[in-house]
Scaffold this active site. Structure first.
Site, PDB file in Angstrom:
ATOM      1  N   VAL A  44       0.845  -1.196   0.000  1.00  0.00           N
ATOM      2  CA  VAL A  44       0.000   0.000   0.000  1.00  0.00           C
ATOM      3  C   VAL A  44       0.883   1.249   0.000  1.00  0.00           C
ATOM      4  CG1 VAL A  44      -1.807   1.281   1.198  1.00  0.00           C
ATOM      5  CG2 VAL A  44      -1.817  -1.209   1.260  1.00  0.00           C
ATOM      6  N   LYS A  60      -3.614   0.602  -3.077  1.00  0.00           N
ATOM      7  CA  LYS A  60      -3.319  -0.777  -2.707  1.00  0.00           C
ATOM      8  C   LYS A  60      -2.945  -1.509  -3.982  1.00  0.00           C
ATOM      9  CE  LYS A  60      -5.634  -4.386   0.004  1.00  0.00           C
ATOM     10  NZ  LYS A  60      -6.790  -4.557   0.923  1.00  0.00           N
ATOM     11  N   ASP A 162     -13.820  -9.216   9.157  1.00  0.00           N
ATOM     12  CA  ASP A 162     -12.473  -8.981   9.652  1.00  0.00           C
ATOM     13  C   ASP A 162     -12.362  -7.633  10.344  1.00  0.00           C
ATOM     14  OD1 ASP A 162      -9.915  -9.680  10.244  1.00  0.00           O
ATOM     15  OD2 ASP A 162      -9.069  -9.039   8.344  1.00  0.00           O
TER      16      ASP A 162
END
Lengths: 442, 489
Positions: A44, A60, A162
């Site tokens: 990134v 990214k 997540d």
């Protein structure tokens, strides 16, 4: 057939040539300022728009697959597909916005709005530099906005799967942005059960008990559990359930997954052993027998909260987010309506409102890999001595990957960095390595 | 599946009009005989069938196949058949769609099956190299041209929201989940997709997927349009019939032009008209031979239900007409008998179950189609008059409410049976010719000037009958068209 092959290749060559002329490139649109973080998926970078220099982005870049040393096409990863597909559909103040996707040099570049901070960096700043608790108003604003983003995702039928401090970003204006949808999934009428696609989801410290108990089915409640963990972590400045991940023997996970005994114990130590009467499905879960072998623990959450959360209502919210039975756990919508948020101090739109000191900026460095950065730049971007660089990060061999930079990076390998930095005490490395393991199809 | 259809990329960026679709074929049409656009209608059927068959070889579900077809069609809004390799694109679409729908297949398997499938004689695709790195490269370009918009709304979703699956086949699917150990009992381990089993009867899918599942309430998504509550219960087989009709629409451009929920409503309307058990339920209430628009007795439940939907029935009528046109056209398309694919055992135009079983494939067919089309229109006009929506005014003659554009450029559905029959081999020859023509021009231009590939002046001058429709950079043109289409709403 040789002639025919030529013909087919000609067609592809024609097509490639046509694409080359019209393609949008990263370098002609952005100037790369530095490297933020890396993970197994790629790297990134912090970038500046060439059109509007005031605008900052995090790019990214997914690693191209390689055969030997030559980058080659091997198919786009499931997680990149997810992240692109979901980000293109959503639009919410509390979710990181994808500006564009540039496909170039056999790599995918996803251009996101830049966010200066993240929850993990904030936690470190308070635990290492300021050595005080995060003010209640700030904490409450952060959690409120986080829940707001989670509610949006859930109303779009998206499970994040997540949520953890490193994935929750904050802009310099104090707006929370949920990031990293690399593990997220649409749950609207799935063709395959969620379990079939990804054997293991959620970084272990934030993993809901139904997942730890081996349930094949789960729902939005797993994200709400993770929010509870994040709330507790903001309050205590360290992970509330900091278990040690049990590793799988060998490399393949085909032979079933291990029982996460230590993680389960860490939860039980605070929340007590679950009551089968409250959670009737528990007895059907594959790890039920393993669980039965553990000692009995009483619920100590109230005690845990005494020193860490000064409000009775905050304790009540945490208690409801930590309900074992996923069907009875508080939903994001219910949580947003919890009385704690109407108790003073009320949440503010700028979570940093009223704070005296500013958080340090996200550190960027020079890339140590084949780089997108055009020329050597000095990475001394941060004012003063960054808290992250002290303490925990000193234990790292690669300072570039230290905690506050894991935010964009935690897609699949970031957990390792995170764990190392979380470990401010003696457990600095215990969770090092694959904190998150994912077995994916394809 | 973002918040709803109206905020989706599908609605915001990919609803196109017929003019854009025609524009996208502007280069291709230079290289077909007589510059006849009808070839493209048959190519639509051919490519959709090819994707369905490859999808079946890969054991993809119908929804994945439908997504692959949409990817393919969107790709060719920006590219020309003659400048690409459609078979490689098909392979990439299937590979990508499987990932986008979260049931991935390995790229090697895609390569293997593509090779096996397209090397069959009927396709005569000997030139395409289905090497997996080439498929992966194609996927890359594909994602780029799709602008990373990989979430597709399909009419199946509306169908399952509006209609209860056939009662005869719904019983056993519930027992699946009752016995599994799950924290969330509403989430079944696998969800058989409604109605898809008959689309391709295979031993593996067996009885399990013959039972349309009632279990998709993990997330009972909101109905993103309309006011309808509750569910319609179609008579035996009606649900599957509607499902098949939706399958059929992927063989045309209907799925690019109209919102998916309207396609679903059109399919339900057609089911009501075509499907004998369903039809018998509404017949007493139909204005017989369009003599009366108002029915004396209270309309029956199906009609009431349809009327309660807050959708534009004139638009639904247009879609119905286009589906009927497609079927008429499809009569002139035959997959060769040499097709050995086991999947096509039921009917020769693979998976045309909706078409083939809803009507007898024999001669009276044309009249039947006409009659039924009229019937459905009549049904709709009843609906229109009983619907409070302002759009429902001109429901009597849907043709009048059709876009001029639509009716003029689409093939007339009810002409006499033409002589030419289109087969995959004919069409793949057409493709070969197109590409060879294009390459020849390319080589000519590049040897003359060495300029970029977008210089089409040479062929534009010699071949183009439409004078001036050749523009350099078709991809950009298509993009502009898309933008225009969006701006137009």
């Amino acid at each position: 057939m040789a002639a025919m092959d030529d013909w087919s290749c000609d067609i592809m060559a024609l097509y490639r040539a046509k694409r080359e002329t019209s393609k949008r490139s990263v370098k002609s649109n952005y100037s790369i300022q530095g490297f933020i973080s890396s993970g197994t998926y790629g790297r990134v970078y912090k970038a500046q728009s060439l059109d509007e220099p005031a605008k900052l982005y995090a790019i990214k870049k997914f690693k191209p697959d390689k055969e030997g040393d030559v980058p080659t096409y091997t198919g786009i990863s499931q997680s990149a597909i997810r992240e692109m597909a979901l980000n293109r559909e959503i639009d919410h103040e509390n979710v990181v916005a994808l500006k564009e996707v540039i496909l170039e040099d056999k790599s995918i570049h996803m251009v996101f709005d830049y966010a200066e901070h993240d929850f993990l960096q904030l936690i470190h700043h308070y635990s290492q530099t300021l050595r005080t608790q995060i003010p209640t108003a700030t904490l409450k604003s952060l959690i409120y906005q986080l829940l707001n983003g989670v509610l949006y995702l859930h109303s779009c039928h998206i499970l994040h799967r997540d949520l953890k401090p490193a994935n929750i970003l904050i802009t310099s204006g104090g707006i929370v942005k949920i990031g990293d949808l690399g593990l997220a999934r649409l749950v609207y009428e799935p063709l395959q059960s969620l379990h079939t696609g990804d054997k293991v989801v959620v970084t272990i410290w934030y993993r809901a008990p139904e997942l730890l108990m081996g349930s094949k089915h789960y729902n939005k409640a797993i994200d709400c559990w993770a929010v509870g963990c994040v709330l507790a972590e903001l309050a205590s400045l360290r992970p509330i359930f900091k278990g040690e991940e049990a590793k799988v023997e060998g490399k393949k996970t085909t032979g079933g997954l291990p029982f996460q005994r230590d993680q389960v114990l860490k939860i039980f130590e605070v929340l007590g052993t679950p009551d089968e009467n409250d959670w009737s499905n528990l007895v059907y879960m594959s790890e039920y027998q393993n669980m039965k072998r553990l000692d009995y623990y009483p619920n100590r959450l109230h005690e845990w909260c005494q020193t860490r959360l000064r409000s009775q209502l905050a304790y009540d919210l945490l208690k409801l987010l930590f309900v074992y039975n996923p069907d009875k756990r508080l939903t994001a919508r219910e949580a947003l309506h919890h009385k704690w948020f109407s108790e003073d101090p009320k949440p503010t739109r700028n979570a940093f409102h009223g704070l005296h000191s500013q958080l340090p900026q996200r550190r960027i460095t020079q890339d140590d890999a084949p780089s997108m950065i055009p020329q050597p730049q000095n990475a001394s971007h941060q004012p003063g001595h960054n808290v992250i660089a002290g303490g925990a990060a000193a234990q790292l061999s690669k300072p570039g990957s230290s905690a506050s930079f894991a935010s964009f990076a935690s897609l699949s390998g970031g957990g390792g960095h995170y764990a190392a930095n979380q470990g401010t005490g003696g457990h600095a490395t215990h969770a090092h390595g694959p904190v998150r393991k994912k077995a994916r199809l394809g | 599946m973002a918040a709803d259809f109206w905020s989706s990329s599908h609605y915001k960026r990919w609803m196109v009009d017929r003019a854009s679709i025609n524009q996208a074929r502007a280069v291709d049409i230079l290289y077909v005989d007589n510059h006849d656009p009808e070839y493209f209608d048959f190519l639509n059927i051919y490519f959709a069938n090819a994707i369905m068959k490859l999808g079946r070889r890969l054991s993809l579900r119908q929804r994945v196949i439908a997504t692959a077809i949409i990817f393919f069609k969107r790709f060719y809004l920006k590219n020309s058949y003659c400048e690409t390799d459609p078979f490689l694109v098909i392979a990439a679409c299937c590979y990508l769609a499987a990932k986008a729908e979260e049931c991935p297949v390995s790229i090697k398997q895609v390569a293997l099956e593509s090779k096996a499938h397209f090397s069959q004689e009927i396709h005569n695709v000997k030139s395409t190299n289905f090497d997996h790195t080439r498929i992966a490269e194609m996927e890359f370009y594909l994602v780029d041209d799709l602008e990373s918009d990989l979430t597709i709304y399909h009419p199946y979703r509306t169908l399952t929201a509006l209609c209860k699956p056939d009662p005869s086949s719904s019983s056993s699917s519930n027992t699946n989940t009752a016995t599994t150990n799950n924290t969330n009992p509403t989430l079944p381990d696998t969800e058989p997709e409604e109605g898809e089993a008959i689309e391709y009867p295979s031993p593996s899918s067996g009885t399990h997927s013959l039972n349309p599942s009632l279990n998709h309430p993990i997330d009972e998504g909101p109905r993103y349009w309309g006011t309808g509550q509750g569910q319609l219960e179609l008579p035996d087989g009606g649900f599957q019939r509607a499902w098949f009709i939706i399958n059929d629409t992927y063989r045309s451009n209907i799925c690019l032009i109209y919102p998916p929920h309207l396609i679903a409503v059109a399919a339900i309307c057609l089911t009501v008209v075509f499907h004998p058990p369903s039809r018998s339920e509404i017949v007493p209430h139909l204005p017989s031979s369009s003599s009366t628009a108002k029915v004396g007795q209270p309309p029956d439940t199906i009609l009431t239900f349809l009327a309660s939907l807050n959708v534009s029935f004139p638009l639904v009528a247009t879609i119905i007409q286009e589906i009927v046109s497609l079927w008429t056209l499809w009569d002139r398309y035959k997959e060769d008998a040499t097709d050995t694919s086991s999947a096509a055992s039921s009917a020769s135009p693979g998976g045309s179950a909706g078409k083939m079983s809803s009507m007898s494939p024999t001669k009276p067919h044309q009249q039947q189609l006409q009659r039924l089309a009229r019937g459905s229109t009549a049904t709709l006009s009843t609906l229109s008059t009983s619907t409070p929506t302002p759009t429902a005014g001109g429901g009597d003659d849907p043709a009048c409410t059709t876009d001029n554009n639509d009716s003029s450029s689409s093939h007339s559905p009810l002409v006499e049976e033409p002589a030419i029959l289109f087969t995959p081999s004919i069409l793949s020859n057409v493709l070969v010719k197109m590409r060879e023509g294009r390459l020849a021009i390319q080589q000519a231009t590049s040897s003359n000037s060495g300029s970029s590939s977008s210089n089409n002046n040479t062929d534009g001058g010699s071949n183009n009958p439409g004078s001036g429709s050749t523009t350099p950079g078709m991809g950009k043109a298509a993009n502009k068209m898309l933008e225009r289409a969006q701006a137009a709403g």
